[in-house]
Design a protein around this motif. Structure first.
Motif, PDB file in Angstrom:
ATOM      1  N   PHE A 147       1.020  -1.484  -0.220  1.00 17.77           N
ATOM      2  CA  PHE A 147      -0.133   0.172   0.245  1.00 17.77           C
ATOM      3  C   PHE A 147       0.349   1.682   0.067  1.00 17.77           C
ATOM      4  O   PHE A 147       2.224   1.228   0.378  1.00 17.77           O
ATOM      5  N   SER A 148       0.179   2.416  -0.240  1.00 21.42           N
ATOM      6  CA  SER A 148       1.255   3.360   0.025  1.00 21.42           C
ATOM      7  C   SER A 148       1.095   3.915   1.168  1.00 21.42           C
ATOM      8  O   SER A 148       0.346   4.472   1.391  1.00 21.42           O
ATOM      9  N   LEU A 149       2.607   4.469   1.692  1.00 22.60           N
ATOM     10  CA  LEU A 149       2.665   5.170   2.636  1.00 22.60           C
ATOM     11  C   LEU A 149       2.288   6.670   2.586  1.00 22.60           C
ATOM     12  O   LEU A 149       1.179   6.912   3.960  1.00 22.60           O
ATOM     13  N   TYR A 150       1.725   7.340   1.657  1.00 26.44           N
ATOM     14  CA  TYR A 150       1.326   8.379   1.734  1.00 26.44           C
ATOM     15  C   TYR A 150      -0.134   8.089   2.119  1.00 26.44           C
ATOM     16  O   TYR A 150      -1.067   8.895   2.711  1.00 26.44           O
ATOM     17  N   ASP A 151      -0.848   7.394   0.803  1.00 18.67           N
ATOM     18  CA  ASP A 151      -2.372   7.267   1.435  1.00 18.67           C
ATOM     19  C   ASP A 151      -2.921   6.441   2.652  1.00 18.67           C
ATOM     20  O   ASP A 151      -4.194   6.827   3.098  1.00 18.67           O
ATOM     21  N   PHE A 152      -1.448   5.638   3.034  1.00 24.22           N
ATOM     22  CA  PHE A 152      -2.644   5.259   4.923  1.00 24.22           C
ATOM     23  C   PHE A 152      -2.345   6.181   5.938  1.00 24.22           C
ATOM     24  O   PHE A 152      -3.116   6.445   7.256  1.00 24.22           O
ATOM     25  N   ALA A 153      -1.533   6.980   5.775  1.00 27.14           N
ATOM     26  CA  ALA A 153      -1.099   7.978   6.435  1.00 27.14           C
ATOM     27  C   ALA A 153      -2.364   9.062   6.807  1.00 27.14           C
ATOM     28  O   ALA A 153      -2.424   9.484   8.210  1.00 27.14           O
ATOM     29  N   GLN A 154      -2.852   9.164   5.899  1.00 22.13           N
ATOM     30  CA  GLN A 154      -3.761  10.458   5.857  1.00 22.13           C
ATOM     31  C   GLN A 154      -5.224  10.415   6.651  1.00 22.13           C
ATOM     32  O   GLN A 154      -5.285  10.747   7.149  1.00 22.13           O
ATOM     33  N   ARG A 177     -14.671  12.837   4.976  1.00 25.29           N
ATOM     34  CA  ARG A 177     -13.602  14.346   5.267  1.00 25.29           C
ATOM     35  C   ARG A 177     -11.652  14.058   5.028  1.00 25.29           C
ATOM     36  O   ARG A 177     -11.824  15.580   4.284  1.00 25.29           O
ATOM     37  N   THR A 178     -11.350  12.612   4.708  1.00 19.40           N
ATOM     38  CA  THR A 178      -9.901  12.812   4.632  1.00 19.40           C
ATOM     39  C   THR A 178      -9.607  13.221   3.254  1.00 19.40           C
ATOM     40  O   THR A 178      -8.915  13.950   2.930  1.00 19.40           O
ATOM     41  N   ARG A 179     -10.666  12.782   2.279  1.00 15.23           N
ATOM     42  CA  ARG A 179     -10.362  12.988   0.526  1.00 15.23           C
ATOM     43  C   ARG A 179     -10.247  14.930   0.477  1.00 15.23           C
ATOM     44  O   ARG A 179      -9.663  15.429  -0.317  1.00 15.23           O
ATOM     45  N   GLN A 180     -11.643  15.098   1.513  1.00 13.54           N
ATOM     46  CA  GLN A 180     -11.458  16.477   1.249  1.00 13.54           C
ATOM     47  C   GLN A 180     -10.882  17.354   1.867  1.00 13.54           C
ATOM     48  O   GLN A 180     -10.222  18.888   1.289  1.00 13.54           O
ATOM     49  N   LEU A 181      -9.858  16.809   2.533  1.00 10.45           N
ATOM     50  CA  LEU A 181      -8.627  17.970   3.651  1.00 10.45           C
ATOM     51  C   LEU A 181      -7.848  17.656   2.573  1.00 10.45           C
ATOM     52  O   LEU A 181      -6.755  18.548   2.428  1.00 10.45           O
ATOM     53  N   VAL A 182      -7.591  16.637   2.330  1.00  9.40           N
ATOM     54  CA  VAL A 182      -6.727  15.821   1.246  1.00  9.40           C
ATOM     55  C   VAL A 182      -5.891  16.700  -0.267  1.00  9.40           C
ATOM     56  O   VAL A 182      -4.965  17.530  -0.952  1.00  9.40           O
ATOM     57  N   LEU A 183      -7.215  17.029  -0.614  1.00 12.55           N
ATOM     58  CA  LEU A 183      -7.272  17.989  -1.489  1.00 12.55           C
ATOM     59  C   LEU A 183      -7.239  19.198  -1.582  1.00 12.55           C
ATOM     60  O   LEU A 183      -6.701  20.358  -2.065  1.00 12.55           O
ATOM     61  N   ALA A 201     -14.280  21.604  -2.365  1.00 18.80           N
ATOM     62  CA  ALA A 201     -13.504  20.633  -1.742  1.00 18.80           C
ATOM     63  C   ALA A 201     -13.660  21.636   0.515  1.00 18.80           C
ATOM     64  O   ALA A 201     -14.294  21.323   0.853  1.00 18.80           O
ATOM     65  N   ARG A 202     -12.899  22.842  -0.518  1.00 25.18           N
ATOM     66  CA  ARG A 202     -13.189  24.110   0.954  1.00 25.18           C
ATOM     67  C   ARG A 202     -13.986  24.212   0.694  1.00 25.18           C
ATOM     68  O   ARG A 202     -14.744  24.187   2.391  1.00 25.18           O
ATOM     69  N   ARG A 203     -15.464  24.358  -0.125  1.00 27.98           N
ATOM     70  CA  ARG A 203     -16.550  24.477   0.412  1.00 27.98           C
ATOM     71  C   ARG A 203     -17.549  23.791   0.606  1.00 27.98           C
ATOM     72  O   ARG A 203     -18.059  24.441   2.241  1.00 27.98           O
ATOM     73  N   ARG A 204     -17.469  22.736   1.246  1.00 28.65           N
ATOM     74  CA  ARG A 204     -17.790  21.881   1.791  1.00 28.65           C
ATOM     75  C   ARG A 204     -17.704  21.441   3.004  1.00 28.65           C
ATOM     76  O   ARG A 204     -17.960  21.556   3.887  1.00 28.65           O
ATOM     77  N   LEU A 205     -16.042  21.563   2.992  1.00 29.00           N
ATOM     78  CA  LEU A 205     -15.410  21.655   5.040  1.00 29.00           C
ATOM     79  C   LEU A 205     -15.948  22.624   5.651  1.00 29.00           C
ATOM     80  O   LEU A 205     -15.825  22.466   6.037  1.00 29.00           O
ATOM     81  N   GLU A 206     -16.112  23.732   4.619  1.00 29.97           N
ATOM     82  CA  GLU A 206     -16.089  25.409   5.452  1.00 29.97           C
ATOM     83  C   GLU A 206     -17.420  25.129   5.855  1.00 29.97           C
ATOM     84  O   GLU A 206     -17.782  25.415   6.788  1.00 29.97           O
ATOM     85  N   ALA A 207     -18.460  24.436   5.414  1.00 30.16           N
ATOM     86  CA  ALA A 207     -19.534  24.524   5.630  1.00 30.16           C
ATOM     87  C   ALA A 207     -19.925  23.572   6.128  1.00 30.16           C
ATOM     88  O   ALA A 207     -20.620  24.249   7.510  1.00 30.16           O
ATOM     89  N   VAL A 260      -3.000  17.244   8.952  1.00 28.08           N
ATOM     90  CA  VAL A 260      -3.498  15.701   7.769  1.00 28.08           C
ATOM     91  C   VAL A 260      -2.052  15.716   6.650  1.00 28.08           C
ATOM     92  O   VAL A 260      -1.503  14.970   5.934  1.00 28.08           O
ATOM     93  N   ALA A 261      -1.116  17.438   6.114  1.00 27.05           N
ATOM     94  CA  ALA A 261      -0.201  17.809   5.314  1.00 27.05           C
ATOM     95  C   ALA A 261       0.756  16.854   5.934  1.00 27.05           C
ATOM     96  O   ALA A 261       1.840  16.812   5.188  1.00 27.05           O
ATOM     97  N   VAL A 262       0.842  16.173   6.756  1.00 30.76           N
ATOM     98  CA  VAL A 262       2.455  15.760   7.291  1.00 30.76           C
ATOM     99  C   VAL A 262       2.354  14.548   6.757  1.00 30.76           C
ATOM    100  O   VAL A 262       3.144  14.021   6.345  1.00 30.76           O
ATOM    101  N   SER A 263       1.222  14.068   6.741  1.00 29.34           N
ATOM    102  CA  SER A 263       1.541  13.078   4.980  1.00 29.34           C
ATOM    103  C   SER A 263       2.034  12.900   4.249  1.00 29.34           C
ATOM    104  O   SER A 263       2.726  11.752   4.236  1.00 29.34           O
ATOM    105  N   VAL A 264       2.554  13.965   3.841  1.00 32.90           N
ATOM    106  CA  VAL A 264       3.495  14.536   1.958  1.00 32.90           C
ATOM    107  C   VAL A 264       5.109  13.753   3.189  1.00 32.90           C
ATOM    108  O   VAL A 264       5.528  13.806   2.148  1.00 32.90           O
ATOM    109  N   TYR A 265       4.931  14.481   4.211  1.00 34.88           N
ATOM    110  CA  TYR A 265       6.353  14.689   4.979  1.00 34.88           C
ATOM    111  C   TYR A 265       6.897  13.388   6.120  1.00 34.88           C
ATOM    112  O   TYR A 265       8.031  12.565   5.411  1.00 34.88           O
TER     113      TYR A 265
END
Length: 446
Positions: A147-154, A177-183, A201-207, A260-265
């Motif tokens: 599996f993708s380490l990036y995808d697992f961490a999110q 919510r994971t997909r939206q935050l990652v986007l 995604a931002r519109r839906r998360l802010e709402a 959530v962006a720490v998944s990049v690191y």
């Protein structure tokens, strides 16, 4: 590729300064997008300058690189953030009305909220939550395909940060919510289709979070009492009226998204652990002194943050006319500071393109304007990300689990691919494909 020739300035400048060197291309936006991390640094070296001008997104833009330029860029008397970020980033990564676009006393008041929310004791709680969720989610050896380490961490980080911040997140909503935050950080510059998905995604998360803010303020079930989310919902910059509910939602996203962006690191750190054999061997040497072992691990984390790409540049506007290093800066000009190039500036770093964690082993406080993967200066007063400490702590936690904990080890499937430097954020292809094993990764990598 942008042409490196210089042409004369087309407009008047203050009499005591010269116009900066300019790229001759009519617009360099496509060249920047093809190589976003190295564009500024490469041209600055070729031109022999710390500042030059390029036309980006149809606007003349000053491009700065290096620790001296970073110190200048974070001088609030010289640059301001209001109106500097491109609209595309405001609509995806940052949101409108948030702390990134503020200046002066208003910025300091809003920033104080984030500094308080990310104090060490609070970060300790987040680290504990991530540890618990990572251990619970990690697949058993033989029970999972690679599996993708990036995808697992999110989703692990999404669940953990929402639980820590006091934002209710039913299990059924976690994938959405994971997909939206990652986007927000993975789709903003990923082409037209991905950018539009990021906007949505931002519109839906802010709402979603606005409803939580309004419920909390009305005394209905909302955010957990005493939580970071509740404090943001009730925050007023001057202690009077609370922020508009939508702005409070934007600021809450500014707490959730960076975690959530720490998944990049984490993906990049996995690649570094696998690829840099000398640094890995030093990290895995048995040491009787626990403090020295921890110092080596902290140094490894810092070198990942310095060496690997995270965010390419940040934007500001010139506040008033001034001259620096003989170059005229004009009021209202947009400026970009090269984060990646500054972290590889040969004037500040010995052998800057080598992965060399020892440079940090005896330096608890790296230069504030030379190590700037998440912004420069002081987090309390400048536009340095207050979540930088969270990123470092979470990277250290995951590194410790990889090296020490039974059942949390992994190995890379095949050879790790090279980084996609034309991608934002830059990642190994697939986000680093790994396979779980029954021993600590340290036992396999020694």
């Amino acid at each position: 590729m942008s042409t490196l020739a210089v042409r004369p300035a087309a407009s008047a400048t203050p009499v005591d300064g010269a116009a900066p060197p300019r790229l001759t291309d009519w617009d360099s936006t496509l060249a920047f997008r093809r190589d976003p991390y190295r564009f500024i640094g490469r041209h600055a070296v070729a031109l022999g300058t710390e500042v030059f001008e390029a036309r980006l997104m149809l606007r003349p833009t000053l491009c700065l690189t290096g620790a001296r330029a970073a110190r200048l860029f974070y001088d609030p008397g010289r640059f301001e953030r209001a109106g500097a970020a491109p609209g595309a980033l405001q609509a995806t990564l940052f949101g409108r009305g948030g702390v990134q676009g503020m200046d002066g006393a208003a910025h300091r008041r809003r920033k104080a909220l984030f500094v308080a929310l990310t104090e060490p004791a609070a970060v300790d709680d987040l680290v504990a939550q991530v540890r618990q969720d990572w251990q619970a989610a990690w697949p058993r050896p033989g029970a999972s395909a690679p599996f993708s380490l990036y995808d697992f961490a999110q989703p692990v980080l999404t669940h953990a940060v929402c639980a820590w911040a006091g934002v209710p997140l039913p299990a059924a909503e976690l994938p959405l919510r994971t997909r939206q935050l990652v986007l927000l950080f993975d789709g903003a510059a990923g082409g037209l289709a991905a950018h539009l998905r990021a906007r949505w995604a931002r519109r839906r998360l802010e709402a979603w979070l606005t409803r939580g803010v309004e419920a909390t303020r009305a005394g209905r079930p909302g955010f957990r009492p005493g939580s970071a989310a509740e404090r943001i919902a009730r925050h007023g910059d001057t202690g009077a009226r609370p922020l508009p509910a939508r702005v409070a939602a934007v600021e809450l996203l500014n707490l959730l998204r960076p975690v959530v962006a720490v998944s990049v690191y984490l993906s990049l750190m996995g690649q570094a652990l696998h690829v840099h054999r000398g640094a890995r061997a030093r990290l895995l040497q048995p040491l009787p002194d626990a403090a020295e072992r921890e110092a080596r691990r902290r140094a490894f984390v810092q070198e990942v943050r310095r060496h690997y790409p995270f965010f390419p540049a940040v934007a500001a506007r010139v506040r008033d006319d001034f001259t620096w290093q003989g170059v005229a800066f004009r009021r209202g000009q947009r400026a970009l500071l090269d984060l990646y190039g500054t972290c590889h500036d040969a004037r500040a770093w010995a052998d800057p393109w080598d992965f060399h964690p020892q440079r940090f082993e005896h330096d608890e406080r790296p230069p504030p304007f030379a190590l700037i993967p998440q912004g420069g200066g002081d987090a309390a007063t400048h536009h340095r990300c207050p979540g930088e400490g969270i990123a470092s702590r979470l990277m250290g936690l995951v590194l410790q689990m990889w090296l020490d904990d039974d059942g949390l080890g992994w190995h890379v499937v095949g050879e790790p691919p090279a980084l996609r430097m034309d991608r934002l954020p830059a990642l190994p292809l697939g986000g680093l494909i790994v396979e779980p094993v029954g021993r600590p990764a340290g036992a396999l990598l020694a």
